[in-house]
Design an enzyme around this catalytic site. Structure first.
Site, PDB file in Angstrom:
ATOM      1  N   GLU C  29      34.480 -67.720 -41.760  1.00 35.29           N
ATOM      2  CA  GLU C  29      33.350 -68.318 -41.054  1.00 35.29           C
ATOM      3  C   GLU C  29      33.557 -69.837 -40.950  1.00 35.29           C
ATOM      4  O   GLU C  29      33.744 -70.497 -41.969  1.00 35.29           O
ATOM      5  CB  GLU C  29      32.050 -67.969 -41.794  1.00 35.29           C
ATOM      6  CG  GLU C  29      31.812 -66.455 -41.817  1.00 35.29           C
ATOM      7  CD  GLU C  29      30.858 -65.994 -42.919  1.00 35.29           C
ATOM      8  OE1 GLU C  29      30.134 -66.835 -43.485  1.00 35.29           O
ATOM      9  OE2 GLU C  29      30.845 -64.777 -43.219  1.00 35.29           O
ATOM     10  N   SER C  59      30.315 -61.860 -41.537  1.00 31.29           N
ATOM     11  CA  SER C  59      30.427 -60.485 -41.982  1.00 31.29           C
ATOM     12  C   SER C  59      31.531 -60.459 -43.017  1.00 31.29           C
ATOM     13  O   SER C  59      32.701 -60.279 -42.703  1.00 31.29           O
ATOM     14  CB  SER C  59      30.791 -59.623 -40.764  1.00 31.29           C
ATOM     15  OG  SER C  59      31.199 -58.354 -41.153  1.00 31.29           O
ATOM     16  N   GLU C  60      31.141 -60.683 -44.238  1.00 33.20           N
ATOM     17  CA  GLU C  60      32.154 -60.786 -45.288  1.00 33.20           C
ATOM     18  C   GLU C  60      32.883 -59.462 -45.458  1.00 33.20           C
ATOM     19  O   GLU C  60      34.092 -59.431 -45.687  1.00 33.20           O
ATOM     20  CB  GLU C  60      31.507 -61.237 -46.601  1.00 33.20           C
ATOM     21  CG  GLU C  60      30.992 -62.683 -46.564  1.00 33.20           C
ATOM     22  CD  GLU C  60      29.697 -62.863 -45.780  1.00 33.20           C
ATOM     23  OE1 GLU C  60      29.016 -61.847 -45.513  1.00 33.20           O
ATOM     24  OE2 GLU C  60      29.368 -64.014 -45.439  1.00 33.20           O
ATOM     25  N   GLN C  82      32.804 -68.199 -47.318  1.00 36.63           N
ATOM     26  CA  GLN C  82      32.278 -69.570 -47.287  1.00 36.63           C
ATOM     27  C   GLN C  82      31.767 -70.053 -48.649  1.00 36.63           C
ATOM     28  O   GLN C  82      31.926 -71.221 -48.997  1.00 36.63           O
ATOM     29  CB  GLN C  82      31.188 -69.685 -46.225  1.00 36.63           C
ATOM     30  CG  GLN C  82      30.985 -71.097 -45.751  1.00 36.63           C
ATOM     31  CD  GLN C  82      30.208 -71.127 -44.447  1.00 36.63           C
ATOM     32  OE1 GLN C  82      28.986 -71.089 -44.448  1.00 36.63           O
ATOM     33  NE2 GLN C  82      30.912 -71.196 -43.336  1.00 36.63           N
ATOM     34  N   PHE C  83      31.150 -69.167 -49.398  1.00 34.63           N
ATOM     35  CA  PHE C  83      30.747 -69.443 -50.775  1.00 34.63           C
ATOM     36  C   PHE C  83      31.006 -68.163 -51.578  1.00 34.63           C
ATOM     37  O   PHE C  83      30.752 -67.062 -51.064  1.00 34.63           O
ATOM     38  CB  PHE C  83      29.247 -69.766 -50.861  1.00 34.63           C
ATOM     39  CG  PHE C  83      28.888 -71.133 -50.345  1.00 34.63           C
ATOM     40  CD1 PHE C  83      28.833 -72.222 -51.199  1.00 34.63           C
ATOM     41  CD2 PHE C  83      28.603 -71.334 -49.001  1.00 34.63           C
ATOM     42  CE1 PHE C  83      28.501 -73.486 -50.720  1.00 34.63           C
ATOM     43  CE2 PHE C  83      28.275 -72.589 -48.513  1.00 34.63           C
ATOM     44  CZ  PHE C  83      28.222 -73.673 -49.375  1.00 34.63           C
ATOM     45  N   ASP C  85      29.307 -66.878 -53.686  1.00 31.69           N
ATOM     46  CA  ASP C  85      28.049 -66.120 -53.752  1.00 31.69           C
ATOM     47  C   ASP C  85      27.988 -65.079 -52.633  1.00 31.69           C
ATOM     48  O   ASP C  85      27.285 -64.081 -52.750  1.00 31.69           O
ATOM     49  CB  ASP C  85      26.867 -67.069 -53.589  1.00 31.69           C
ATOM     50  CG  ASP C  85      26.996 -68.301 -54.461  1.00 31.69           C
ATOM     51  OD1 ASP C  85      26.250 -68.392 -55.438  1.00 31.69           O
ATOM     52  OD2 ASP C  85      27.850 -69.164 -54.185  1.00 31.69           O
ATOM     53  N   TYR C  86      28.685 -65.347 -51.542  1.00 30.84           N
ATOM     54  CA  TYR C  86      28.587 -64.464 -50.372  1.00 30.84           C
ATOM     55  C   TYR C  86      29.754 -63.490 -50.289  1.00 30.84           C
ATOM     56  O   TYR C  86      29.980 -62.859 -49.260  1.00 30.84           O
ATOM     57  CB  TYR C  86      28.480 -65.303 -49.094  1.00 30.84           C
ATOM     58  CG  TYR C  86      27.304 -66.248 -49.128  1.00 30.84           C
ATOM     59  CD1 TYR C  86      26.078 -65.843 -49.657  1.00 30.84           C
ATOM     60  CD2 TYR C  86      27.406 -67.556 -48.665  1.00 30.84           C
ATOM     61  CE1 TYR C  86      25.001 -66.705 -49.720  1.00 30.84           C
ATOM     62  CE2 TYR C  86      26.329 -68.427 -48.729  1.00 30.84           C
ATOM     63  CZ  TYR C  86      25.131 -67.999 -49.260  1.00 30.84           C
ATOM     64  OH  TYR C  86      24.066 -68.852 -49.320  1.00 30.84           O
ATOM     65  N   ILE C  87      30.454 -63.357 -51.382  1.00 28.96           N
ATOM     66  CA  ILE C  87      31.569 -62.412 -51.399  1.00 28.96           C
ATOM     67  C   ILE C  87      31.048 -60.996 -51.671  1.00 28.96           C
ATOM     68  O   ILE C  87      31.734 -60.012 -51.404  1.00 28.96           O
ATOM     69  CB  ILE C  87      32.613 -62.851 -52.462  1.00 28.96           C
ATOM     70  CG1 ILE C  87      34.016 -62.418 -52.064  1.00 28.96           C
ATOM     71  CG2 ILE C  87      32.245 -62.354 -53.843  1.00 28.96           C
ATOM     72  CD1 ILE C  87      35.110 -63.091 -52.885  1.00 28.96           C
ATOM     73  N   PRO C  89      28.842 -58.936 -50.263  1.00 29.19           N
ATOM     74  CA  PRO C  89      28.828 -57.914 -49.212  1.00 29.19           C
ATOM     75  C   PRO C  89      30.217 -57.303 -48.993  1.00 29.19           C
ATOM     76  O   PRO C  89      30.332 -56.242 -48.387  1.00 29.19           O
ATOM     77  CB  PRO C  89      28.371 -58.688 -47.960  1.00 29.19           C
ATOM     78  CG  PRO C  89      27.622 -59.861 -48.484  1.00 29.19           C
ATOM     79  CD  PRO C  89      28.300 -60.226 -49.772  1.00 29.19           C
ATOM     80  N   HIS C 129      24.506 -70.921 -53.851  1.00 29.22           N
ATOM     81  CA  HIS C 129      25.683 -71.752 -53.540  1.00 29.22           C
ATOM     82  C   HIS C 129      26.293 -72.290 -54.824  1.00 29.22           C
ATOM     83  O   HIS C 129      26.902 -73.356 -54.816  1.00 29.22           O
ATOM     84  CB  HIS C 129      25.316 -72.917 -52.620  1.00 29.22           C
ATOM     85  CG  HIS C 129      24.655 -72.528 -51.347  1.00 29.22           C
ATOM     86  ND1 HIS C 129      23.293 -72.513 -51.199  1.00 29.22           N
ATOM     87  CD2 HIS C 129      25.165 -72.115 -50.170  1.00 29.22           C
ATOM     88  CE1 HIS C 129      22.986 -72.126 -49.966  1.00 29.22           C
ATOM     89  NE2 HIS C 129      24.097 -71.861 -49.333  1.00 29.22           N
TER      90      HIS C 129
HETATM   91  C1  LIG Z   1      25.975 -63.717 -46.543  1.00 31.38           C
HETATM   92  C2  LIG Z   1      26.150 -65.131 -46.093  1.00 31.38           C
HETATM   93  N1  LIG Z   1      27.308 -65.513 -45.528  1.00 31.38           N
HETATM   94  C3  LIG Z   1      27.513 -66.790 -45.167  1.00 31.38           C
HETATM   95  C4  LIG Z   1      26.544 -67.748 -45.351  1.00 31.38           C
HETATM   96  C5  LIG Z   1      26.778 -69.219 -44.954  1.00 31.38           C
HETATM   97  N2  LIG Z   1      25.967 -69.572 -43.793  1.00 31.38           N
HETATM   98  C6  LIG Z   1      24.748 -70.125 -43.922  1.00 31.38           C
HETATM   99  S1  LIG Z   1      23.953 -70.309 -42.460  1.00 31.38           S
HETATM  100  C7  LIG Z   1      25.266 -69.690 -41.590  1.00 31.38           C
HETATM  101  C8  LIG Z   1      25.179 -69.543 -40.100  1.00 31.38           C
HETATM  102  C9  LIG Z   1      24.074 -68.606 -39.684  1.00 31.38           C
HETATM  103  O1  LIG Z   1      24.029 -68.496 -38.293  1.00 31.38           O
HETATM  104  P1  LIG Z   1      22.900 -67.662 -37.563  1.00 31.38           P
HETATM  105  O2  LIG Z   1      22.779 -66.324 -38.187  1.00 31.38           O
HETATM  106  O3  LIG Z   1      23.179 -67.692 -36.120  1.00 31.38           O
HETATM  107  O4  LIG Z   1      21.543 -68.425 -37.899  1.00 31.38           O
HETATM  108  P2  LIG Z   1      21.120 -69.891 -37.485  1.00 31.38           P
HETATM  109  O5  LIG Z   1      21.592 -70.808 -38.562  1.00 31.38           O
HETATM  110  O6  LIG Z   1      21.720 -70.182 -36.168  1.00 31.38           O
HETATM  111  O7  LIG Z   1      19.633 -69.876 -37.409  1.00 31.38           O
HETATM  112  C10 LIG Z   1      26.302 -69.350 -42.464  1.00 31.38           C
HETATM  113  C11 LIG Z   1      27.597 -68.780 -42.054  1.00 31.38           C
HETATM  114  C12 LIG Z   1      25.344 -67.307 -45.944  1.00 31.38           C
HETATM  115  N3  LIG Z   1      24.323 -68.166 -46.154  1.00 31.38           N
HETATM  116  N4  LIG Z   1      25.175 -66.011 -46.297  1.00 31.38           N
END
Ligand SMILES: Cc1ncc(C[n+]2csc(CCOP(=O)(O)OP(=O)(O)O)c2C)c(N)n1
Ligand SMILES: Cc1ncc(C[n+]2csc(CCOP(=O)(O)OP(=O)(O)O)c2C)c(N)n1
Ligand SMILES: [Mg+2]
Ligand SMILES: [Mg+2]
Lengths: 337, 408, 337, 408
Positions: C29, C59-60, C82-83, C85-87, C89, C129
């Site tokens: 991501e 989509s992890e 990305q973090f 914590d998000y591994i 899924p 995070h």
């Molecule tokens: C499971 C997960 N993966 C990655 C992240 C890191 N992250 C935080 S916001 C974001 C982008 C989200 O985009 P979108 O769903 O389009 O929402 P928007 O911020 O545009 O409202 C990412 C990748 C996270 N918070 N949670």
């Protein structure tokens, strides 16, 4: 009182709770009409209706997410995951959501869910129908993890889990669903009938989470076990002929640390037994706790008997499984010093 | 045989380029017919709703077409006020972050119509499962500003006791479910909640938000599957603001089809809606609500909008998209558009707007100061014992021993 | 040689491998055009093209599934989560697929993937995070888990991970991305410039997985740490003024058990430090191993200094974080006997 | 307001009822037009392919309509033989399970056309990511029967060294990826593999299978998302055999729409195909392959079929569905239908069929006995040291110590 197998006791727990509390419902893959691949929910749909006991899509993440949402609404869902091996697609839901909801919302929402899953090996189920993932849950702050070893406890603990306002992972050692198993796979299968703990009240009762059971009092060495391993350890103790104290932890979170400490302080020796692979397993935590709390009483090293550090190997089930022979070896070693 | 090649989607413009939205097809308001709310999900009429764009307000602020809702002017003004308050409040808190008063902040600039309108359409016993970009939901319901400020400053009076990152609110009494940093993982909770409501023969429904980027998570699909199978009374909203941090919507599949089109795979109706059009948001939500009330289950709504601000205080959008893209967004600013509409129908004027804005600026300033007086990040926090509370309903020995060890 | 921060060293590792091996590619991501939210992949898309360094859907699970499929084909994908914590899924993909592929297919397929993730706390990132999930991976047979503590190691270990034919979870302590951190959050931030390990070769080299580093030799007590905690422990040792031996594990699977055993057999005392919450954490395994192997050399109980058993609490970051004060306390306690 | 109610899908019939398939809409062969393979994914022509049913063989065994493929009779006979062998082999192994020679077995009765035809359409360098119900893929490619038997008996010569449950084969040289018990978790590997092929400008493609029940997993959605975004050259197949153990397809969403319809949400073409029609399976696969070769990326195919046997040796389907439902399946038996077609075109006759079957019975019997001679479950296994091999490329101290402890 009735004589029940573990399956029957679990079924009875669900039946009792569905009868008592309209907010209890249960669902999972093949749980409804069919009654579950291990028959734990047999007859419940017929008796309580399809709205209270139903099939779900094959989606463990979806099952747990749904359960959490229902729990937040105010229900007490009991979700079945068909095999504990298949709980991992729901791992994020359990860790990031169920376990953290109460804390992060300062108590505005919580997830009073129970997640049942047949667990452990000994049935020639191969890699993905045999695993013991309890250590993964034990490390997650906010989850309770329960592992019964007999019908009486299974029913009482399951009712306690359903009534708990915290999320509970309820792992059911599938090898002892229909009878106790001491690891002697070469011997005839036993049923629960002759076991004292198959005497199960038909109505409501609980076995509290966080209280270990002393299966056998003894002076020479403390054996810590849970699930199927309680029976294996018991057999090993008898075979080795030692005055061991056998503690059935019953729940690993909350953990009855006092019972453990008291026992090891008394015996000065400790053997930990679990089916899961050894490295990073829950035995490590137990060993660390015992060492921290009983260091000056320890006469010999705390020993761990566990699955090897390999995936669960189908054809080598009995080479992998920590059977009574390996427990005896550990007991002997513990007594050497 | 010809070799394959890997396709990597890329947006039409990048920093240094002129903003360019010419590839977007923006039909005029009223172009999409409005099917009956209890139409069969396989009905052809739902193709238009998923692939077109439901719009109500035209460029002059007039409401047009079959989707035009009937909303009392008082409600419109309430919505305008909520959006305005959201924007002013967010601007202020963003500045507070630059001043070191909070660890983190996120804005919803340009997307305020969504939360505001939906919050007003839904009832007090309905539950929304928010993302971090629907503050206007709370604003429209009069959630106390000072509680927001205290949460954002993580101070002694933080209603979440310092346990949660700023803006990850929880506000049960305002129909606002507990937020978390994990994307997508609460989408299915909304479905479970809705199923519970149906199970209890209750009449409250659930509404869930997810960003277009986050629709790629498995949770999204699982939630839609359960919603479809059990006919859950839930409104499932995808906020397509074109960006997911630095990734444009094409990385989430927007090169290939709309997000509303995802509904078809579950036999659900999909509505694609101008998210910057307060009236269109309102109308679509009413439609989905009516459908749920007819026991026809869930609706998927894509709100087509634009994330005007950076992703969060940690982000610099100038690194990955043309400067000032937001001001060129062809669907305009939701606040300006609703204001224009209210003026067009004779229910608002510039003077009142200026006055309203001034009042809100004042309220925000006063409340921010009130929060600052309690304390800001690092200068005030709840009692440390709060760190140990609420892990379980009843603390176990670990909490007791560790509190002792830390002396709290 | 060049002076590099951890970010730059990691970036250099990726650049070196993208340059050397056409089968290496990297994605995640915000990893492509933008260069990653922590800038680890900055400039790589521009230099190596969008096919070699690109953005993925959020989509992890999909990211890891894709990486495994690519690995099975013959590529060496490096996926960023990305973090850490998000591994979660992607946990099922990592455990049930990546970790098991070689074993179950008898070596017909394997997953030579590297999964990078910024990890740990200390940046006021709040619950999601800041977490340190290494214990969850350490228990999974078939996964390697690496945690560097400085730029030199970070680059050498990352190259070794990419070249490894086993799946590697590569956890990057984000608090030390831009400078070492000894836990004294009240003090001025440091950069890597003055640290010896910021001298990093510009080309290809490896630091082997499974070899611990002795950061400091000593006689009185062994301190086991990894990641950020190496710096915290180092500060604590200096502050307490003790002749401690500090071991930076660098990878927890494979684990350099010999280095640990030798050291504790020499010192007779052991303190284990990690950021993750304590119960069921990797410290339990370390404690158990040390106890099993060094029992008769131990002069005092093995101690664990770790995060409390709560979710990561935003406002209480410094109450939660196991800083030098708590390590000093443990060192003192270890010396009491 | 009216209260909601929870909808729990239920199949039309249960044990004790007469089988009833009258709710199924079965269009005649040839009813679905065949679009060009490189048609735009948003094309209206793809609606028919996703909601209709692509069929070629009629009740008399004649091939009809635009989808009728051109297949050399020799190939047809090869396909027939592979299906027949699959069925006979599975029957034998199922009996072996009853005799305690293996721990577990699963049959694909009624679904043999799918793996057989696709295996023949795809090339030797293409890779299939199987489920446990496509043994016919291996049969059509001549995978050695004895290796299957040894794997199923977990004996000394098990090619997977006793590490894996019976039937969870791995056969790289036959384009057959490693199976595992986890449902759905390899669907995305196929996409990654296809992306790798495209990345390398290779020309080999990937094909993945998933059961209709398992489409509910998040992995399914994630795989489709990646396939769509990067135009991966992959054929994504949903085998809708109506049952997932005891749950009918309605629990997976089939009450609401088709599985092929799920393609629309990703801008992919979806084909809904009579899975019991060898020619239709062949034709659809050729179409998807041509599309991938035109660098248009992935296709989703739903194979509409019926699981005639129980789920596995652990299952008793009489507990949850009418006895003998399988024989009433309106789309017939794939083996009988291909046989009828071959006879209809004058390329086969009853006598040859009887002889062929007799030969195959013999081969199966001989091979089973050969495997039994090596040993069956519990009476023969690979060296115990194999338990410790292959966890990592190079074993670490844990393996070394534990081998020593166990003495192997
Ligand atoms: C499971 C997960 N993966 C990655 C992240 C890191 N992250 C935080 S916001 C974001 C982008 C989200 O985009 P979108 O769903 O389009 O929402 P928007 O911020 O545009 O409202 C990412 C990748 C996270 N918070 N949670
Ligand atoms: C992740 C996971 N969840 C649950 C199971 C248990 N299980 C094995 S087969 C099966 C049914 C699968 O149905 P379907 O996908 O339709 O495939 P079919 O058996 O019909 O070919 C279930 C639930 C599993 N193996 N893996
Ligand atoms: Mg977005
Ligand atoms: Mg099926």
């Amino acid at each position: 009182m009735a004589v029940m197998s573990m399956i029957q006791a679990l079924n009875s727990a669900l039946d009792v709770m569905l009868t008592r509390d309209p907010d209890v419902l249960t669902f999972g893959e093949d749980v409804g009409y069919f009654g579950g691949v291990f028959r734990v929910t047999e007859g419940l749909q017929k008796k309580h209706g399809a709205r209270r006991c139903f099939d779900t899509p094959i989606s463990e993440g979806g099952i747990i997410a749904t359960a959490i949402g229902m729990g937040a609404y105010g229900l007490r869902p009991v979700a079945e995951i068909q095999f504990a091996d298949y709980i991992l697609p729901a791992f994020d839901q359990l860790v990031s959501e169920a376990a953290r909801l109460r804390y992060r919302s300062n108590g505005e929402f919580w997830a009073p869910i129970t997640v049942r899953a047949p667990y452990g090996g000994g049935i020639f189920g191969g890699q993905t129908h045999s695993q013991s993932p309890e250590a993964l849950f034990a490390h997650v702050t906010g989850l309770c993890t329960v592992i019964p070893s007999n019908p009486y406890d299974a029913k009482g603990l399951l009712i306690a889990a359903i009534e708990s306002n915290d999320p509970v992972i309820f792992l059911e050692p599938k090898r002892i669903y229909n009878g106790p198993f001491d690891g002697h796979h070469e011997r005839q299968m036993k049923t629960w009938t002759d076991h004292a703990a198959s005497d199960v009240p038909e109505g409501h009762y609980t076995v509290p989470l966080g209280k270990a059971a002393t299966v056998r009092e003894g002076k020479e060495v403390t054996v810590l076990a849970y699930g199927t391993m309680v029976h294996v350890a018991s057999a090993a103790i008898a075979e080795f002929g030692i005055d061991a104290e056998l503690i059935d932890l019953r729940s690993i979170v909350p953990l009855d640390v006092d019972a453990i400490t008291q026992s090891v302080n008394k015996t000065g020796r400790c053997v930990i037994v679990h089916e899961a692979s050894r490295f990073g397993g829950f035995g490590g935590e137990l060993s660390a706790l015992v060492q921290e709390r009983c260091f000056f009483h320890l006469k010999s090293p705390i020993l761990r008997v566990a699955g090897w550090d390999t995936p669960y190997p189908h054809a080598f089930e009995w080479d992998y499984f920590p059977g009574p022979g390996r427990v005896v070896k550990a007991l002997r070693q513990a007594m050497e010093n | 045989m010809c070799p394959f090649d890997l396709h990597i989607p890329a947006p039409p413009t990048r920093p240094g380029d002129e903003p360019d939205f010419s590839h977007l097809v923006i039909p005029p308001p009223g172009a999409v017919p409005r099917p009956e709310a209890d139409v069969n999900a396989s009905s052809e009429s739902l193709r238009d709703t998923a692939y077109g764009l439901i719009r109500v307000l035209d460029n002059q602020g007039h409401a047009a077409g079959p989707w035009a809702p009937r909303i009392a002017p008082e409600k419109l003004r309430q919505g305008l006020r909520a959006m305005l308050l959201t924007r002013l409040f967010e601007d202020r808190m963003f500045r507070s972050h630059r001043q070191g008063k909070t660890s983190f902040f996120m804005k919803s600039t340009g997307e305020e119509a969504i939360g505001a309108a939906q919050s007003m359409v839904l009832g007090p016993r309905d539950m929304c499962f928010p993302t971090y970009r629907v503050l206007s939901w709370l604003m429209a319901r009069g959630y106390p500003l000072i509680d927001l400020v205290n949460q954002i400053f993580s101070n002694e009076k933080d209603p979440l006791k310092g346990r949660q990152l700023p803006i990850l609110y929880s506000a049960r009494d305002y129909g606002f479910y507990s937020l978390s940093g994990n994307l997508g993982s609460r989408f299915g909770h909304a479905v479970g909640w809705a199923m519970a409501s149906a199970y209890k023969n209750d009449d409250s429904l659930a509404l869930a938000y997810i960003g277009e980027g986050s629709t790629a998570e498995g949770d999204f699909h699982e939630a839609l599957t359960f919603a479809s199978v059990y006919h859950a009374p839930v409104i499932l909203c995808v906020t397509n603001n074109q960006w997911a941090i630095s990734s444009y919507a094409g990385i989430a599949g927007a090169e290939e089809t709309t997000f509303a089109a995802k509904a078809a795979g579950y036999g659900l109706p999909g509505l694609r809606v101008d998210g910057n059009d307060f009236l269109a948001v309102w109308a679509a939500t009413e439609w989905a609500m009516a459908r749920a009330r007819a026991n026809r289950g869930a609706t998927l709504i894509e709100f087509f909008t634009y994330r005007v601000a950076g992703h969060s205080t940690s982000d610099d959008p100038a690194r990955y998209r043309p400067a000032d893209e937001g001001s060129q967004w062809p669907l305009g600013d939701p606040i300006a558009r609703l204001k224009q509409h209210l003026i067009a129908i004779g229910e608002w004027d510039e003077a009142r707007h200026v006055q309203c804005e001034a009042e809100l600026v004042d309220t925000v300033r006063t409340t921010a100061k009130e929060g600052e007086a309690v304390g800001t990040l690092g200068h005030s926090k709840p009692p440390v014992s709060e760190m140990f509370e609420g892990v379980f309903e009843t603390p176990d020995w670990r909490v007791r021993e560790q509190r002792k060890e830390l002396g709290v």
